[in-house]
Design a protein around this motif. Structure first.
Motif, short mmCIF file in Angstrom:
data_model
loop_
_atom_site.label_atom_id
_atom_site.label_comp_id
_atom_site.label_asym_id
_atom_site.label_seq_id
_atom_site.Cartn_x
_atom_site.Cartn_y
_atom_site.Cartn_z
N GLU A 27 -13.93 3.79 9.29
CA GLU A 27 -13.00 2.99 10.09
C GLU A 27 -13.34 3.00 11.58
OE1 GLU A 27 -12.15 5.38 8.01
OE2 GLU A 27 -10.56 4.75 6.65
N ASN A 57 -6.48 0.25 0.92
CA ASN A 57 -6.34 1.27 -0.12
C ASN A 57 -4.86 1.61 -0.25
OD1 ASN A 57 -7.15 2.36 2.66
ND2 ASN A 57 -5.98 4.06 1.79
N SER A 93 -6.34 -0.48 6.28
CA SER A 93 -7.37 -0.39 5.25
C SER A 93 -6.74 -0.74 3.90
CB SER A 93 -7.99 1.00 5.24
OG SER A 93 -6.98 1.99 5.21
N HIS A 153 -4.59 11.94 4.22
CA HIS A 153 -5.45 10.76 4.23
C HIS A 153 -6.74 10.94 3.44
CE1 HIS A 153 -3.07 8.27 6.72
NE2 HIS A 153 -4.04 7.44 6.94
N LYS A 184 0.81 -1.23 0.00
CA LYS A 184 0.00 0.00 0.00
C LYS A 184 0.84 1.27 0.00
CE LYS A 184 -2.50 1.50 3.51
NZ LYS A 184 -3.81 1.75 4.01
N SER A 211 -10.55 4.96 1.53
CA SER A 211 -10.67 3.57 1.97
C SER A 211 -11.75 2.82 1.19
CB SER A 211 -11.02 3.53 3.47
OG SER A 211 -10.02 4.11 4.23
MG MG Z 1 -6.39 3.69 6.46
#
Ligand code: MG
Ligand code: TXA
Length: 320
Positions: A173, A138, A136, A223, A49, A144
């Motif tokens: 999340e 992504n 996550s 993010h 990731k 996400s």
């Molecule tokens: Mg995350």
């Protein structure tokens, strides 16, 4: 590498036993899972990731009894929270034992543990001889995934397998908590609301995540970003400053007259923040594919899951 999407738990177990990383469904978002006790697998998770090594991973279990080998004592209040909210979207930071590698915790003394509430993943975890670390699923800094298709779009060819558990039910999340000197600290707002936590213990402290805190390195500014610039908060004020006919909108329960009706995602016409949270990332993925000049997201009511929604939108936006 060909990426298989399937509901077959045995195949997921086969890849995990081999030290591969696979995407698994949870009630919050899809996770990128691997053997939490294998350093080489852990490094593969970070690499897959593009995640910086200072951003630690959550370890997932199917039962609190299985955590004993991995954490030191569990404070009473955490046990109470777990009785009420686990399995579910709450993550606990607990002092780790040596068996948990520094790669999991980025060298921090605490490890994040969680009991996800998704039938396929609970079953999968119960068949494994190890817990799984899973961020996550992504790419770092991106939105996400809340469906197998979202995972496929970002990680196709990079992982062998996606366990298909359908769309995520909570959609945002987990909330992250720790217990320090008689205070319950909330490190990340998420799927369990602050109001629900307060009913069990009133002395809580929410750590502001404007700045990067040394103990919550995941709260980085970049993010959850869409490719399309996203502006957040007051729709009218944003529209005064930016002119375009090609705008997408994410709104809570009603449409805005200034924007084309078909360009608007209304997350919950009935005004449910739980429903809005469930659809949030989905709407971001969807609008991001439609080639808008920019996306506007309105500010949601700042209570219940609305707080976590606002936190994610703020982090995704270019104007904060
Ligand atoms: Mg995350
Ligand atoms: O709902 C969720 O929590 C999802 C699903 C897959 O379980 N997972 C998830 O993981 O959101 P991730 O890696 O995207 O975000 C976890 C965040 C990290 O960014 C970090 O801030 C925090 O959890 N975290 C993990 N371990 C920590 C630790 N030992 N100390 C402090 N913060 C930690």
């Amino acid at each position: 590498m060909k990426t298989i999407i399937s509901t077959d738990i045995e195949q997921a177990k086969y890849f995990l036993d081999k030290g591969e990383v696979v995407a698994i469904p949870t009630e919050t978002v899809y996770g990128l899972a691997g053997n939490a006790l294998s350093d080489s697998t852990l490094l593969k998770i970070y690499k897959t990731k593009n995640r910086p090594s200072f951003d630690p991973l959550i370890v997932h279990f199917d039962s609190i009894y299985k955590t004993e080998k991995f954490v030191q004592s569990i404070p009473e209040i955490i046990k109470k929270l777990a009785e009420r909210f686990s399995p579910g979207p709450l993550t606990y930071l607990l002092n780790k034992r040596k068996i948990i590698s520094d790669i999991v915790t980025s060298g921090l003394p605490k490890v994040a543990i969680r009991f996800p509430n998704h039938p396929l993943t609970i079953k999968l975890l119960s068949t494994l001889d190890f817990p799984v670390a899973a961020p996550s699923a992504n790419l770092f800094g991106k939105v996400s995934p809340t469906s197998p298709q979202h995972v496929y779009e970002q990680l196709n060819g990079k992982i062998p397998f996606i366990l298909d558990g359908g769309k995520c039910n909570v959609g945002i999340e987990s909330t992250i908590v720790s217990w320090e000197k008689d205070n319950l600290i909330i490190h990340r707002l998420g799927g369990v609301s602050v109001e629900d936590i307060i009913t069990l213990y009133p002395k809580i402290k929410i750590i502001s995540n404007k700045n990067q805190e040394p103990d919550s390195p995941g709260q980085l500014k970049s993010h959850y970003a869409t490719k399309t610039p996203l502006f957040f908060d007051n729709v009218e004020e944003i529209l005064l400053k930016r002119k375009s006919k090609n705008i997408g909108l994410i709104a809570f329960n009603k449409k805005h007259t200034a924007i084309k009706s078909e360009n608007q995602c209304i997350l919950s016409p009935e005004g449910s923040l739980d429903e809005a949270a469930k659809k949030l990332f989905h709407s971001m993925h969807e609008l991001d594919e439609r080639g808008f000049d920019f996306i506007i997201a309105e500010k949601f009511p700042d209570n219940g899951l609305g707080r976590a929604i606002n936190d994610r939108l703020k982090k995704a936006s270019v104007n904060f």
